[in-house]
Design an enzyme around this catalytic site. Structure first.
Site, mmCIF file in Angstrom:
data_model
loop_
_atom_site.group_PDB
_atom_site.id
_atom_site.type_symbol
_atom_site.label_atom_id
_atom_site.label_comp_id
_atom_site.label_asym_id
_atom_site.label_seq_id
_atom_site.Cartn_x
_atom_site.Cartn_y
_atom_site.Cartn_z
ATOM 1 N N GLY A 42 1.022 -1.289 0.019
ATOM 2 C CA GLY A 42 -0.167 -0.098 -0.152
ATOM 3 C C GLY A 42 0.760 1.228 0.089
ATOM 4 O O GLY A 42 2.128 1.114 0.137
ATOM 5 N N GLN B 256 2.932 9.871 2.121
ATOM 6 C CA GLN B 256 4.384 9.149 1.735
ATOM 7 C C GLN B 256 5.167 9.683 0.596
ATOM 8 O O GLN B 256 6.283 9.329 0.492
ATOM 9 C CB GLN B 256 4.125 7.525 1.889
ATOM 10 C CG GLN B 256 3.882 7.043 3.086
ATOM 11 C CD GLN B 256 3.644 5.405 2.796
ATOM 12 O OE1 GLN B 256 2.651 4.903 2.576
ATOM 13 N NE2 GLN B 256 4.794 4.974 3.010
ATOM 14 N N CYS C 25 7.189 -0.841 6.297
ATOM 15 C CA CYS C 25 6.591 0.420 5.708
ATOM 16 C C CYS C 25 7.758 0.893 4.768
ATOM 17 O O CYS C 25 8.843 0.894 5.138
ATOM 18 C CB CYS C 25 6.316 1.160 6.795
ATOM 19 S SG CYS C 25 5.709 2.840 6.293
ATOM 20 N N LEU C 26 7.299 1.382 3.595
ATOM 21 C CA LEU C 26 8.032 1.864 2.666
ATOM 22 C C LEU C 26 8.861 3.292 3.231
ATOM 23 O O LEU C 26 9.934 3.453 2.964
ATOM 24 C CB LEU C 26 7.732 2.277 1.226
ATOM 25 C CG LEU C 26 7.090 1.014 0.609
ATOM 26 C CD1 LEU C 26 6.575 1.455 -0.569
ATOM 27 C CD2 LEU C 26 8.160 0.092 0.228
ATOM 28 N N HIS D 197 -3.091 0.314 8.427
ATOM 29 C CA HIS D 197 -1.755 0.764 8.409
ATOM 30 C C HIS D 197 -1.597 2.133 7.424
ATOM 31 O O HIS D 197 -1.159 3.101 7.630
ATOM 32 C CB HIS D 197 -0.807 -0.482 7.828
ATOM 33 C CG HIS D 197 0.519 0.269 7.426
ATOM 34 N ND1 HIS D 197 1.888 -0.323 8.213
ATOM 35 C CD2 HIS D 197 1.213 1.093 6.558
ATOM 36 C CE1 HIS D 197 2.680 0.249 7.683
ATOM 37 N NE2 HIS D 197 2.339 0.941 6.756
ATOM 38 N N GLU D 198 -2.346 1.919 6.078
ATOM 39 C CA GLU D 198 -2.422 2.823 5.342
ATOM 40 C C GLU D 198 -3.298 4.128 5.824
ATOM 41 O O GLU D 198 -2.915 5.404 5.618
ATOM 42 C CB GLU D 198 -2.791 2.621 3.802
ATOM 43 C CG GLU D 198 -2.237 1.305 3.141
ATOM 44 C CD GLU D 198 -0.853 1.766 3.040
ATOM 45 O OE1 GLU D 198 -0.426 2.796 3.029
ATOM 46 O OE2 GLU D 198 0.213 0.712 3.336
ATOM 47 N N HIS E 68 -1.424 6.479 8.040
ATOM 48 C CA HIS E 68 -0.607 7.426 7.331
ATOM 49 C C HIS E 68 -1.403 8.682 7.247
ATOM 50 O O HIS E 68 -0.572 9.790 7.322
ATOM 51 C CB HIS E 68 -0.043 7.006 6.082
ATOM 52 C CG HIS E 68 1.234 6.110 5.983
ATOM 53 N ND1 HIS E 68 2.411 6.348 6.507
ATOM 54 C CD2 HIS E 68 1.363 4.706 5.786
ATOM 55 C CE1 HIS E 68 3.109 5.398 6.611
ATOM 56 N NE2 HIS E 68 2.612 4.297 5.880
#
Ligand code: NI
Length: 191
Positions: A49, A54, A102-103, A144-145, A148
Site C-alpha cells: 500500500g 508518503q 513500511c516503505l 496501516h495505510e 498514514h
C-alpha cells in the site's frame, strides 16, 4: 506516469494529518494523474500500500494492492484499491498481532496490534462510494495505510520493542513463526 519520491521517517510530512478531498478536486485531471503516480510508485517499490502523505502530498488518498508480493509473500491477495477520504470503524473488540513494515521506514519491521474486523467507508477514484467489511491480515493493511493519513507510522504502535527487526533478521528469526500465525488468522477470517 511519474515515480514519486517516498518520504522516510523523520520527515514532517509523515506526521501531518492529510486533508479531505472534495469531489471536484478528485475529478480534477491533476488528482487523477497523481493517483496513477501513487499506484505506479507503490508497485515499483513492491509496497502492499502507499498513502499520499508518503509521497509528500498531504491529501486523504491511499492505494492498496497485494498480488505476488516479494516483500510479503504470505499476505492474502487484495485487488488494486484506491481509497479517497477513508474512514475506518472497528466492528468488534477482536484484535490480532501483525508484523508490519513500511516503505517510509527502511529496513525495520515490528509487531503491531490491529483490529481484526473493520468497516471501511471511502470514495473510489471516480467518486463512487466504497463500503466494505475487511477482516484479518487484510484489515491490518487497511489500518496501516489509513494511519498514514492521520500522521501515524506503524512504529508508533509497536508495544513490544523487542519485536523490532531488520528485514534480514525477520526472515531469519521471526518469519517462520509469523507465517504459521498468519495461516491461523487467514483460516479464522478468510483473508
Ligand atoms: Ni507505511
Amino acid at each position: 506516469m511519474t515515480l514519486r519520491k517516498i518520504a522516510t521517517i523523520g520527515h514532517p510530512v509523515l506526521r501531518e494529518r492529510a486533508r479531505e478531498l472534495t469531489v471536484a478536486e478528485l475529478a480534477d485531471e491533476r488528482t487523477q494523474r497523481f493517483i496513477d503516480d501513487l499506484i505506479e510508485t507503490m508497485r515499483d517499490a513492491s509496497g502492499a500500500g502507499l498513502a499520499a502523505t508518503q509521497v509528500f502530498e498531504p491529501i486523504r488518498v491511499c492505494v492498496i494492492e497485494v498480488g505476488d508480493n516479494p516483500r510479503y509473500p504470505y499476505k492474502p491477495k487484495i485487488p488494486l484499491t484506491v481509497l479517497v477520504n477513508p474512514v475506518i470503524e472497528p466492528l468488534s473488540d477482536e484484535k490480532f498481532s501483525n508484523y508490519e513494515g513500511c516503505l517510509s521506514v527502511p529496513n525495520l519491521r515490528g509487531r503491531v496490534t490491529r483490529h481484526a474486523e473493520i468497516r471501511v467507508r471511502a470514495l473510489d477514484r471516480h467518486g463512487a462510494p466504497i463500503d466494505r467489511v475487511v477482516r484479518g491480515i487484510s484489515a491490518g493493511t487497511y489500518q496501516h495505510e489509513v494511519d498514514h493519513l492521520d500522521g501515524k507510522i506503524f512504529v508508533d504502535r509497536v508495544e513490544d520493542k523487542t519485536s523490532l527487526a531488520t528485514w534480514d533478521h525477520f526472515e531469519r528469526y521471526q518469519k517462520e513463526a509469523f507465517v504459521a500465525y498468519v495461516k491461523e488468522i487467514v483460516a479464522k477470517y478468510g483473508e
